[in-house]
Every structure is written in structure tokens, then in C-alpha cells.
Design an enzyme around this catalytic site. Structure first.
Site, PDB file in Angstrom:
ATOM      1  N   SER A 137      43.447  41.466  33.805  1.00  0.00           N
ATOM      2  CA  SER A 137      43.594  42.377  32.580  1.00  0.00           C
ATOM      3  C   SER A 137      44.585  42.365  31.278  1.00  0.00           C
ATOM      4  O   SER A 137      44.007  41.883  30.105  1.00  0.00           O
ATOM      5  CB  SER A 137      44.277  43.590  33.335  1.00  0.00           C
ATOM      6  OG  SER A 137      43.111  44.020  34.181  1.00  0.00           O
ATOM      7  N   GLY A 173      32.920  42.699  32.302  1.00  0.00           N
ATOM      8  CA  GLY A 173      33.229  43.330  31.911  1.00  0.00           C
ATOM      9  C   GLY A 173      33.898  43.761  30.991  1.00  0.00           C
ATOM     10  O   GLY A 173      33.927  45.010  30.148  1.00  0.00           O
ATOM     11  N   SER A 224      37.970  54.695  33.607  1.00  0.00           N
ATOM     12  CA  SER A 224      37.641  53.812  32.741  1.00  0.00           C
ATOM     13  C   SER A 224      38.604  53.217  32.182  1.00  0.00           C
ATOM     14  O   SER A 224      38.633  53.289  31.136  1.00  0.00           O
ATOM     15  CB  SER A 224      36.755  53.644  33.002  1.00  0.00           C
ATOM     16  OG  SER A 224      36.293  52.533  32.173  1.00  0.00           O
ATOM     17  N   ASP A 226      39.759  48.397  42.157  1.00  0.00           N
ATOM     18  CA  ASP A 226      39.284  46.791  42.737  1.00  0.00           C
ATOM     19  C   ASP A 226      39.745  46.412  44.004  1.00  0.00           C
ATOM     20  O   ASP A 226      38.971  45.701  44.989  1.00  0.00           O
ATOM     21  CB  ASP A 226      39.802  45.619  41.493  1.00  0.00           C
ATOM     22  CG  ASP A 226      39.221  46.261  40.517  1.00  0.00           C
ATOM     23  OD1 ASP A 226      37.901  46.836  40.129  1.00  0.00           O
ATOM     24  OD2 ASP A 226      40.198  45.190  39.241  1.00  0.00           O
ATOM     25  N   ARG A 264      29.286  48.598  44.281  1.00  0.00           N
ATOM     26  CA  ARG A 264      30.327  47.399  45.332  1.00  0.00           C
ATOM     27  C   ARG A 264      30.587  48.799  46.725  1.00  0.00           C
ATOM     28  O   ARG A 264      30.958  48.475  47.829  1.00  0.00           O
ATOM     29  CB  ARG A 264      31.432  47.549  44.748  1.00  0.00           C
ATOM     30  CG  ARG A 264      31.780  46.104  44.490  1.00  0.00           C
ATOM     31  CD  ARG A 264      33.360  46.401  44.133  1.00  0.00           C
ATOM     32  NE  ARG A 264      33.190  45.250  43.296  1.00  0.00           N
ATOM     33  CZ  ARG A 264      34.028  44.497  42.409  1.00  0.00           C
ATOM     34  NH1 ARG A 264      34.804  45.808  42.356  1.00  0.00           N
ATOM     35  NH2 ARG A 264      34.600  43.047  41.811  1.00  0.00           N
ATOM     36  N   ARG A 267      34.636  39.337  44.196  1.00  0.00           N
ATOM     37  CA  ARG A 267      35.883  40.759  45.495  1.00  0.00           C
ATOM     38  C   ARG A 267      35.274  41.162  46.928  1.00  0.00           C
ATOM     39  O   ARG A 267      36.200  40.939  47.975  1.00  0.00           O
ATOM     40  CB  ARG A 267      36.573  42.225  45.098  1.00  0.00           C
ATOM     41  CG  ARG A 267      36.878  41.680  43.815  1.00  0.00           C
ATOM     42  CD  ARG A 267      38.145  42.657  42.657  1.00  0.00           C
ATOM     43  NE  ARG A 267      38.501  42.465  41.879  1.00  0.00           N
ATOM     44  CZ  ARG A 267      39.211  41.467  41.066  1.00  0.00           C
ATOM     45  NH1 ARG A 267      40.207  41.244  41.796  1.00  0.00           N
ATOM     46  NH2 ARG A 267      39.335  41.501  39.220  1.00  0.00           N
TER      47      ARG A 267
END
Ligand code: S3P
Length: 422
Positions: free
Chosen positions: A14, A85, A156, A305, A336, A379
Site C-alpha cells: 500500500s 486495484g 474502502s 487482506d 474471495r 492471497r
């Protein structure tokens, strides 16, 4: 077989994205040390160069020269965000306010991910943005923006970041974003660190238009979301003791450590620095069988995550674990929520979904299917590698080649922790 030893995963993904992408809005030059070399960040770096940004490898890191919004005009920029993303969402916020024509696209997985959540508030600011039925490719005609006050419907950090970054180019006053829950704070902290004016009051963040100034150098802390795979595995593989060094430890990123503690693992943290982000070493030790726990919805963004690997831990824990309101998982690299249910289910785990809640009941002894399928979700692929390791079994994992999207040295670190075992 325990996991034992020390390791340092790549730089935080990030932060790495933001260091590169914020340089579009910055003056000066900076030596970035420890930038992540994962595929997602390489996508951001390639785009930065395509827009005219200069970045050169030198001893000790990558030297980056700020573009100061001076993107050469006259061509339509086709910008390929690959699987990332964070690249496409933050870049949309940045480019909406910088003169030029841009088309942002990505791979098949990225083309399935929602962009209207970002496009809609930016249009309220006067941005010219088109999506293809709400998804990439995204066409942007960058230009003047107006400030906005925006109440987020989704939790988000990418959305928060996109609006704040557009607000940083919106003349005429401050832009405010109000979050539903606390999400990762890197956009606010780094804008402030590089000389922007940002005021945060709990869930309310206000940015004033301006320009950033790069610092002489920046040490990128290591990625807690990568470290989480081995730290969490250490909590459920008997006899393990694993130390992750130089890890980014901001509250909004370390929810998984608090969950591991609640489940009964031993977690020790030694802080080594605090500015511009808290950093330290983390040791997780196996302390006996874990117990199930409940993860309330307001804690979900702090471990979004890490849910695949925590879900695996829950299959090894006694009793029920519930993750509340994890609908954001449906729009990650894969759905996911379904991938976790199907793949852990294929291993014989008791996993079910009620509404948007994920339930897991353990402990389970795994049965090994002829193959597993990560759906090319990095992941999930790493989670499945560790599931097989915990079970002491082998079976092919389809899509395992996606792991370098976030963690190119995953297998190297895994063999280090196995080789180090006593
Ligand atoms: C990220 C935010 C999260 C996370 C992603 C990186 C970021 O996405 O899942 O891996 O750097 O801002 P959302 O904010 O959309 O949940």
C-alpha cells in the site's frame, strides 16, 4: 513440522503504490529504499514512467523525481494497471485532476472489479469519467475539479484515497471524506508527511488543494499483509516461533495480530520507529490449540487482506469463528468469500456463509483433494500452500503462479523458515 526463524517480507504494498503514484503530484526527488518489487507495484511504476515520470535504480534503492503534475500533453495515455486495484483506484483519483486523456485498464480479474464507487464521487467534483458498465476500462479526461463533501457507503481505503487525491487537485476549497469505519490511513498520513494539508478527526478527513514535496529519502517498512501468512501459520503449527522484522504496524493494518491474540497465540511486538508510520518486529509463537473468535464488522477493514489466512487458522481452532459483514471480499481479485468457502471446504473444513458473515468451525483434520484451485488469487494461493504445509501433504494448487502479485519472495521466505527449524 514447525516454522522457525526470522524473515523480512518485501516493502509494504500500500505504501509502495502511494510513494510512486503521489510522485505524480510532487516536486523534488527522493531515494525510496525497500520499495516492494511485487507485480502490483511494478504496474504503478511502469505507469509513472509512461506518464513522463523519472525513476532510476541506484545503490540503496530507487530514485524518483516528482512529476509536479506536468504530464506531457497531446496523446491519449493507455495505462495498464495489470491486477492492481490500488493502482487503478488511486490513479483515477489523481488523474481526474491533472490535464490529459487517459484510459485505465487491467487484466481479466481487474476488469471484473467495481469502478463506479470511485467514478461517482469524482463526477460530483466535476470529473469527466466513463466506465464500461461500472468496470474497467475507465476513460478519464483530466481537468479542473471542485471540492466535495463525500459520505462513503463502502469501507474502502482505495475509495477514500481516490477522493482525497482528487481533492488535493480541486481548487476553491477543502474536500472532505467521511468514512463508515476506520480503513488504512496511508493516504492521509503520507499526504501530510510530504507537505500536504490534511485534517483527520476520527472518521472525517479533510484535504486542502496543494502540491507535495518529496523528502531526501524514504524507508519503506515491510508489508504486514505478507508477514501475516507466516505469523499466522506460526500460531497454528505446533512448535513454531516466527519473527517478522521491520514490519509496518499501523493500527489500521494489524487487526490480524489482535485476532491471533484473542485466539490464544503469543504475539510479541518490539517497536523500532514511529514516523511517518509505526514500525517494529513481531514474533508469534505457537501456544497450543487456538480457540475460535468473533471478528466484528468494524474490525474487518483492519484485516481485510488477512481473512484468507485467518480463515485457515480458524479451521485449526477449537469452536466457531465468525467474520461479520465481509461482503467487501466478494469484489477482491476473486469473489474471495466463495473462494475461501470452496477451497477450505475442499479440504474438509466446516465453512459456511450466512448473509455476508463467514463462519468456520474447527478443528478439522484435512482431507487432501486431487487438486486445489486458488482462482489465480495470490492471497488464496499462499493460504493453500500453508494449509498443505500444516497438513503435511502435497497436491497441486492451480493458479499458484499468482503469488508474486503481492509477495514475490514468498517461497524463498518459506524455505528460510523451514530450513531454520530446530
Ligand atoms: C488497499 C486497500 C484495501 C486492500 C488492498 C490495498 C490500499 O482495499 O484490500 O489490498 O492500499 O488502499 P479496499 O480499501 O478497497 O478494501
Amino acid at each position: 513440522m514447525p516454522l522457525i526463524g526470522k524473515f523480512t517480507p518485501p516493502g509494504d504494498k500500500s505504501i509502495s503504490h502511494r510513494l510512486i503514484l503521489f510522485s505524480i503530484l510532487a516536486q523534488g526527488e527522493m531515494l525510496v529504499k525497500g520499495l516492494s518489487n511485487c507485480e502490483d507495484v511494478l504496474a504503478s511504476l511502469k505507469i509513472f514512467r509512461q506518464l513522463g515520470g523519472r525513476a532510476e535504480e541506484e545503490r540503496g534503492g530507487l530514485r524518483v523525481w516528482g512529476l509536479d503534475r506536468k504530464i506531457p500533453e497531446g496523446e491519449v495515455y493507455d495505462l495498464y494497471c495489470a491486477n492492481s486495484g490500488t493502482t487503478i483506484r488511486l490513479l483515477t483519483g489523481i488523474l481526474a485532476g491533472v490535464k490529459g486523456e487517459y484510459v485505465l485498464d487491467g487484466d481479466a480479474q481487474l476488469r471484473r472489479r467495481p469502478m463506479e464507487r470511485v467514478a461517482e464521487p469524482l463526477r460530483q467534483m466535476g470529473a469527466k469519467i466513463e466506465t464500461l458498465a461500472g468496470k474497467p476500462p475507465v476513460k478519464i479526461t483530466g481537468g479542473a475539479l471542485n471540492p466535495v463533501e463525500y459520505l462513503m457507503r463502502e469501507s474502502s481505503a482505495q475509495l477514500k484515497g481516490a477522493v482525497l487525491l482528487a481533492g488535493f487537485s480541486a481548487a476553491g476549497g477543502p474536500t472532505t471524506v467521511v468514512e463508515k469505519d476506520h480503513t488504512r490511513t496511508h493516504t492521509e498520513r503520507l499526504l501530510d508527511y510530504f507537505g500536504g494539508r490534511v485534517e483527520s478527526d476520527r472518521l472525517r478527513h479533510t484535504v486542502y488543494p496543494g502540491t507535495l514535496a518529496l523528502k531526501e529519502s524514504f524507508d519503506t517498512p515491510a508489508d504486514p499483509s505478507s508477514a501475516a501468512f507466516f505469523l499466522t501459520a506460526a500460531a497454528f503449527i505446533p512448535g513454531s516461533s516466527v519473527t517478522a522484522e521491520n514490519i509496518l504496524l499501523s493500527q489500521a493494518r494489524t487487526g490480524f495480530l489482535r485476532v491471533l491474540e484473542r485466539m490464544g497465540a503469543s504475539v510479541r511486538i518490539t517497536m523500532t520507529s514511529d514516523t511517518p508510520e509505526p514500525v517494529g518486529d513481531v514474533t508469534v509463537e505457537y501456544q497450543g490449540e487456538l480457540s475460535g473468535t468473533e471478528v466484528p464488522s468494524d474490525q474487518v477493514p483492519s484485516l481485510i487482506d488477512e481473512i484468507p489466512i485467518l480463515a485457515l487458522a480458524a479451521t485449526r481452532a477449537g469452536g466457531e469463528t465468525v467474520f461479520r459483514q465481509v461482503d467487501e471480499l466478494r469484489i477482491k481479485e476473486t469473489d474471495r468469500l466463495m473462494s475461501i468457502r470452496h477451497q477450505l471446504g475442499a479440504l474438509g473444513a466446516r465453512v459456511w456463509i450466512e448473509g455476508d458473515d463467514l463462519h468456520i468451525e474447527g478443528p478439522t483434520s484435512f482431507i487432501i483433494p486431487p487438486s486445489l484451485d486458488s482462482g489465480k488469487d495470490h492471497r488464496l494461493a499462499m493460504t493453500l500452500v500453508l494449509a498443505l504445509l500444516a497438513a503435511g501433504a502435497r497436491t497441486p494448487i492451480l493458479g499458484e503462479e499468482s503469488i508474486p502479485v503481492s509477495y514475490p519472495t514468498f517461497h524463498k521466505d518459506l524455505s528460510l523458515l523451514w530450513r531454520d527449524r530446530g
